[in-house]
Each structure stands twice: as C-alpha cells, then as structure tokens.
Design a protein around this motif. Sequence first.
Motif, PDB file in Angstrom:
ATOM      1  N   PRO A 114       0.847  -1.188   0.000  1.00 56.01           N
ATOM      2  CA  PRO A 114       0.000   0.000   0.000  1.00 56.01           C
ATOM      3  C   PRO A 114       0.885   1.242   0.000  1.00 56.01           C
ATOM      4  CG  PRO A 114      -0.392  -1.358   1.961  1.00 56.01           C
ATOM      5  CD  PRO A 114       0.697  -1.998   1.171  1.00 56.01           C
ATOM      6  N   PRO A 115       0.480   2.286  -0.717  1.00 51.75           N
ATOM      7  CA  PRO A 115       1.302   3.480  -0.754  1.00 51.75           C
ATOM      8  C   PRO A 115       1.415   4.124   0.618  1.00 51.75           C
ATOM      9  CG  PRO A 115      -0.803   3.870  -1.847  1.00 51.75           C
ATOM     10  CD  PRO A 115      -0.742   2.416  -1.486  1.00 51.75           C
ATOM     11  N   LYS A 116       2.602   4.623   0.918  1.00 46.95           N
ATOM     12  CA  LYS A 116       2.788   5.363   2.161  1.00 46.95           C
ATOM     13  C   LYS A 116       2.114   6.704   1.995  1.00 46.95           C
ATOM     14  CE  LYS A 116       7.165   3.086   3.005  1.00 46.95           C
ATOM     15  NZ  LYS A 116       8.610   3.232   3.068  1.00 46.95           N
ATOM     16  N   SER A 117       1.786   7.337   3.093  1.00 43.22           N
ATOM     17  CA  SER A 117       1.057   8.593   3.012  1.00 43.22           C
ATOM     18  C   SER A 117       1.819   9.650   2.219  1.00 43.22           C
ATOM     19  CB  SER A 117       0.737   9.112   4.418  1.00 43.22           C
ATOM     20  OG  SER A 117       1.927   9.292   5.143  1.00 43.22           O
ATOM     21  N   LYS A 118       3.159   9.603   2.246  1.00 41.11           N
ATOM     22  CA  LYS A 118       3.926  10.597   1.508  1.00 41.11           C
ATOM     23  C   LYS A 118       4.124  10.219   0.044  1.00 41.11           C
ATOM     24  CE  LYS A 118       8.395   8.719   2.813  1.00 41.11           C
ATOM     25  NZ  LYS A 118       9.708   9.004   3.349  1.00 41.11           N
ATOM     26  N   ASP A 119       3.839   8.939  -0.323  1.00 40.37           N
ATOM     27  CA  ASP A 119       3.956   8.522  -1.716  1.00 40.37           C
ATOM     28  C   ASP A 119       2.819   9.128  -2.532  1.00 40.37           C
ATOM     29  OD1 ASP A 119       6.135   6.986  -1.088  1.00 40.37           O
ATOM     30  OD2 ASP A 119       5.056   5.081  -1.072  1.00 40.37           O
ATOM     31  N   LYS A 120       3.157   9.597  -3.718  1.00 33.54           N
ATOM     32  CA  LYS A 120       2.137  10.167  -4.582  1.00 33.54           C
ATOM     33  C   LYS A 120       1.625   9.084  -5.526  1.00 33.54           C
ATOM     34  CE  LYS A 120       1.132  14.128  -7.404  1.00 33.54           C
ATOM     35  NZ  LYS A 120       1.617  15.367  -7.978  1.00 33.54           N
ATOM     36  N   VAL A 121       0.335   8.878  -5.543  1.00 33.39           N
ATOM     37  CA  VAL A 121      -0.292   7.889  -6.412  1.00 33.39           C
ATOM     38  C   VAL A 121      -1.058   8.653  -7.488  1.00 33.39           C
ATOM     39  CG1 VAL A 121      -1.947   5.998  -6.538  1.00 33.39           C
ATOM     40  CG2 VAL A 121      -0.495   6.245  -4.529  1.00 33.39           C
ATOM     41  N   ASN A 122      -0.828   8.287  -8.737  1.00 34.53           N
ATOM     42  CA  ASN A 122      -1.493   8.956  -9.855  1.00 34.53           C
ATOM     43  C   ASN A 122      -2.376   7.955 -10.594  1.00 34.53           C
ATOM     44  OD1 ASN A 122      -0.197  11.556  -9.629  1.00 34.53           O
ATOM     45  ND2 ASN A 122       1.665  10.523 -10.251  1.00 34.53           N
TER      46      ASN A 122
END
Length: 89
Positions: A23-31
Amino acid sequence: MAKKDKLNAAYDFITEGKDKIKPPKSKDKVNPVGVALSKEELARLDVIAGELDQSRHAILQYAIKDFLKRYDRGERPKTKTETITILDA
C-alpha cells in the motif's frame, strides 16, 4: 492450486519475488489513470478476474507491471510504419 495462489505464483515469477505490491505510504504520490476498453475487452477482463478470483483493478495492475518489466528487459511490441497520403485543402 487455488486461483489466487496461481496469480501470486505468476506475479512472483514475473517480479522474481522482489517487487511485492505494498500500500502506498502517506507521503507517496499515487497517480490513478484510466483505460478505455471495448465491451468485449471489458467482458474478457471480467472473465479473467473471475477465474483468478481477483478484482479488475488487480488484474490491470498485474498486466501493466508485467508489460513494464518485459519492456525494461528489452522486449518491445511489434510495430510497423505506414506512410499515408492525404489531401491538403
């Protein structure tokens, strides 16, 4: 072997066990991106997802990651160049 186990085994084979979906970390940007599919393609995707007991989303993620990995290894889709002539008004 259960359908989910087959998908996991295939994914491990493609990623060589190194690239697990996290799962993406909160600071990772998911597009998020969208993909236009015909009715027939969507129906086929649903069949595959059902056979593997996975969501459409999981199947599309798998397919994209598989393509990117193959591309990075030097496998390229077959292409051809066509020249067309059009009237210039």
